[in-house]
Every structure is written in C-alpha cells, then in structure tokens.
Design a protein around this motif. Structure first.
Motif, mmCIF file in Angstrom:
data_model
loop_
_atom_site.group_PDB
_atom_site.id
_atom_site.type_symbol
_atom_site.label_atom_id
_atom_site.label_comp_id
_atom_site.label_asym_id
_atom_site.label_seq_id
_atom_site.Cartn_x
_atom_site.Cartn_y
_atom_site.Cartn_z
ATOM 1 N N MET A 171 28.301 56.263 56.860
ATOM 2 C CA MET A 171 27.253 55.430 57.428
ATOM 3 C C MET A 171 26.344 56.248 58.355
ATOM 4 O O MET A 171 25.119 56.084 58.346
ATOM 5 N N LYS A 172 26.925 57.161 59.126
ATOM 6 C CA LYS A 172 26.131 57.958 60.049
ATOM 7 C C LYS A 172 25.239 58.962 59.325
ATOM 8 O O LYS A 172 24.197 59.373 59.863
ATOM 9 N N SER A 173 25.598 59.350 58.126
ATOM 10 C CA SER A 173 24.820 60.351 57.394
ATOM 11 C C SER A 173 23.422 59.853 57.055
ATOM 12 O O SER A 173 22.509 60.654 56.846
ATOM 13 N N ARG A 174 23.214 58.557 57.022
ATOM 14 C CA ARG A 174 21.912 58.006 56.625
ATOM 15 C C ARG A 174 20.836 58.380 57.637
ATOM 16 O O ARG A 174 19.733 58.768 57.266
ATOM 17 N N LEU A 175 21.147 58.277 58.928
ATOM 18 C CA LEU A 175 20.171 58.586 59.971
ATOM 19 C C LEU A 175 20.346 60.002 60.517
ATOM 20 O O LEU A 175 19.371 60.658 60.857
ATOM 21 N N ALA A 176 21.593 60.427 60.611
ATOM 22 C CA ALA A 176 21.909 61.776 61.137
ATOM 23 C C ALA A 176 21.161 62.056 62.436
ATOM 24 O O ALA A 176 20.514 63.088 62.599
ATOM 25 N N ARG A 177 21.265 61.109 63.387
ATOM 26 C CA ARG A 177 20.677 61.304 64.709
ATOM 27 C C ARG A 177 21.486 62.350 65.473
ATOM 28 O O ARG A 177 22.515 62.820 64.994
ATOM 29 N N GLY A 178 21.036 62.684 66.661
ATOM 30 C CA GLY A 178 21.746 63.684 67.445
ATOM 31 C C GLY A 178 23.203 63.342 67.635
ATOM 32 O O GLY A 178 24.093 64.181 67.443
ATOM 33 N N LYS A 179 23.488 62.105 68.023
ATOM 34 C CA LYS A 179 24.881 61.717 68.244
ATOM 35 C C LYS A 179 25.670 61.711 66.936
ATOM 36 O O LYS A 179 26.880 61.966 66.936
ATOM 37 N N ASP A 180 25.005 61.430 65.817
ATOM 38 C CA ASP A 180 25.694 61.450 64.523
ATOM 39 C C ASP A 180 26.066 62.873 64.133
ATOM 40 O O ASP A 180 27.153 63.120 63.591
ATOM 41 N N ARG A 181 25.174 63.813 64.431
ATOM 42 C CA ARG A 181 25.470 65.212 64.122
ATOM 43 C C ARG A 181 26.614 65.727 64.997
ATOM 44 O O ARG A 181 27.468 66.498 64.538
ATOM 45 N N LYS A 204 27.412 62.559 47.465
ATOM 46 C CA LYS A 204 26.743 63.055 46.261
ATOM 47 C C LYS A 204 26.029 61.936 45.527
ATOM 48 O O LYS A 204 24.957 62.134 44.952
ATOM 49 N N HIS A 205 26.622 60.760 45.551
ATOM 50 C CA HIS A 205 25.990 59.605 44.911
ATOM 51 C C HIS A 205 24.806 59.102 45.730
ATOM 52 O O HIS A 205 23.752 58.772 45.163
ATOM 53 N N LEU A 206 24.963 59.047 47.048
ATOM 54 C CA LEU A 206 23.929 58.453 47.905
ATOM 55 C C LEU A 206 22.792 59.420 48.206
ATOM 56 O O LEU A 206 21.616 59.031 48.179
ATOM 57 N N GLU A 207 23.140 60.649 48.562
ATOM 58 C CA GLU A 207 22.145 61.641 48.992
ATOM 59 C C GLU A 207 22.577 63.014 48.488
ATOM 60 O O GLU A 207 23.200 63.781 49.227
ATOM 61 N N PRO A 208 22.267 63.339 47.232
ATOM 62 C CA PRO A 208 22.778 64.578 46.625
ATOM 63 C C PRO A 208 22.399 65.852 47.380
ATOM 64 O O PRO A 208 23.078 66.871 47.217
ATOM 65 N N ALA A 209 21.353 65.812 48.187
ATOM 66 C CA ALA A 209 20.934 67.006 48.917
ATOM 67 C C ALA A 209 21.303 66.965 50.393
ATOM 68 O O ALA A 209 20.786 67.752 51.197
ATOM 69 N N HIS A 210 22.218 66.078 50.765
ATOM 70 C CA HIS A 210 22.538 65.939 52.191
ATOM 71 C C HIS A 210 23.180 67.224 52.715
ATOM 72 O O HIS A 210 24.065 67.794 52.070
ATOM 73 N N PRO A 211 22.736 67.703 53.880
ATOM 74 C CA PRO A 211 23.262 68.980 54.398
ATOM 75 C C PRO A 211 24.759 68.958 54.698
ATOM 76 O O PRO A 211 25.395 70.022 54.710
ATOM 77 N N TRP A 212 25.343 67.790 54.964
ATOM 78 C CA TRP A 212 26.770 67.768 55.256
ATOM 79 C C TRP A 212 27.612 68.139 54.039
ATOM 80 O O TRP A 212 28.781 68.521 54.190
ATOM 81 N N LEU A 213 27.034 68.045 52.839
ATOM 82 C CA LEU A 213 27.805 68.362 51.632
ATOM 83 C C LEU A 213 28.241 69.829 51.616
ATOM 84 O O LEU A 213 29.291 70.154 51.060
ATOM 85 N N ASP A 214 27.446 70.700 52.228
ATOM 86 C CA ASP A 214 27.812 72.118 52.260
ATOM 87 C C ASP A 214 29.100 72.352 53.041
ATOM 88 O O ASP A 214 29.769 73.375 52.853
ATOM 89 N N ARG A 215 29.481 71.413 53.895
ATOM 90 C CA ARG A 215 30.680 71.555 54.718
ATOM 91 C C ARG A 215 31.874 70.818 54.145
ATOM 92 O O ARG A 215 32.930 70.784 54.750
ATOM 93 N N LEU A 216 31.674 70.184 52.984
ATOM 94 C CA LEU A 216 32.764 69.426 52.365
ATOM 95 C C LEU A 216 33.269 70.118 51.106
ATOM 96 O O LEU A 216 34.120 69.595 50.425
#
Length: 216
Positions: A171-181, A204-216
């Motif tokens: 849920m936090k990945s959608r906005l990725a605000r400072g506190k979410d990061r 991957k389904h919701l946001e295939p280019a999300h930067p957090w994917l590199d850490r998973l």
C-alpha cells in the motif's frame, strides 16, 4: 461549430497543517494502546495498518502523524452503532467529508471514517475501510487478490492485530512518500522469503517499474 474541451480541475494538493486545522480541525491521534481501549467491546475484526504496523514488525521507532486502523467495509454500520452518541464519525471519500449518521448511511468500500467526539473536539482516529469479498480481505489495489484475514494479519507482542508488513509496504509503494521510503528501508531487509515473494509478485503486477523491486 467546434468547442474546446472544458479545462480539467487541477488535482487537489494536501493542505499544510495550519490550513488543514483551519478547515477541518486538528488531529490528536490515538496510539496503538489507547486505540485498543477505544475499540474495547467492538465485536468485529479490526487491525492496525500503516507506519505503526511497520514499527510493530521492525521494532524501529519513528515519528507518527496519525494512527490508522482498518476493518471490513461490511462492518461499517456495526461500528457506527458501537460508537453510538459517544463519538461522531465522518465519512471521507474522494476528497469530500460528510457525517456518517442516519441521514447518510451509505459508505463506499474504498472510503474511510474520521472519528471525533464533537465539532469542538480533535479527530482521534482514521479508519480506512477494507473491501471484503464474502467476509475475506480484498486488496484495494488488486481486487482479484482475496485472502482470509488471518493470512494477512498477525498478532504482535502487545496483543494487537496488525496488517502484515508486505501488505503494508504494498500500500505504501503507491505514494512512496518520505515516511514510506523510511519504512521500506527498515522493513524490506527483514522480510522472509515468502513475504518477499508475495510483495515482488504483487508489485510486478501493479507497478512493473517500481524502484523497490530492485531490492526484492
């Protein structure tokens, strides 16, 4: 005669704290332990979400602006009856706010409730609803994803029920605000293999280019 399309209104930006308090009133949010006292006697499931859920999982404290709990949207009316005349719930939905009372009894499964004692009192609790499918948790961002509540929540050492960290981070990945990061920084390394797998596949389904994917 051709007509130019009507200009679209600009997206509303969050109000700064002073302006927010002027228009809506101030917040004095509960903490998890006081939320447990507040909810004592409510016989439907509820659980803590957001940053407090990440803190319960990681044990790493940070400043919190609010406390969010969630419940199934089908339990909204039961919650209104539980509050009775002690508190006044207001329904926040897509930027508008109205009373949740006998006049306005319908609430959207994707909306939330703001709770305060009366118009002169501060807001104390934000209750975003979770849409349910046959009494099961349903992912707001991916409605085809349905699960029993006991698969998406866990009980912490304080005895309270929290949303599992991988679901909070989704849920936090959608906005990725400072506190979410910040929450992602401390929580991602602590996820086990199954949690990482779930979050990776869902992102991957919701946001295939999300930067957090590199850490998973």
């Amino acid at each position: 005669m051709s007509h130019s399309p009507a200009p679209q209104p600009a997206a509303a930006r969050p109000l700064p704290p002073e302006a927010f308090a002027q228009w809506y009133g101030r917040w004095e949010p509960l903490a998890p332990t006081s939320a447990a006292d507040f909810m004592d006697g409510f016989d439907r499931p509820w659980w803590i979400i957001g940053g407090w859920a990440i803190e319960a999982f990681t044990g790493v404290p940070r400043r919190h602006d609010d406390l969010d709990i969630s419940m199934l949207s089908s339990d909204a009316e039961a919650f209104r009856r539980f509050l009775g005349d002690r508190f006044t719930p207001w329904n926040m939905d897509q930027g508008w706010l109205r009373p949740f009372d006998d006049r306005f009894q319908e609430v959207s499964p994707n909306s939330s409730l703001w709770i305060r004692k009366n118009a002169l009192a501060p807001w104390v609790l934000d209750v975003p609803f979770t849409k349910d499918t046959g009494g099961q948790w349903t992912n707001k961002r991916w409605p085809d994803q349905v699960a029993p509540l006991d698969e998406v929540t866990w009980t912490a050492a304080d005895g309270l029920l929290y949303l599992r960290p991988e679901h909070v981070l989704m849920m936090k990945s959608r906005l990725a605000r400072g506190k979410d990061r910040i929450d992602a920084e401390v929580a991602l390394p602590l996820l086990d293999a199954a949690q990482r797998h779930w979050l990776r596949d869902t992102l991957k389904h919701l946001e295939p280019a999300h930067p957090w994917l590199d850490r998973l």
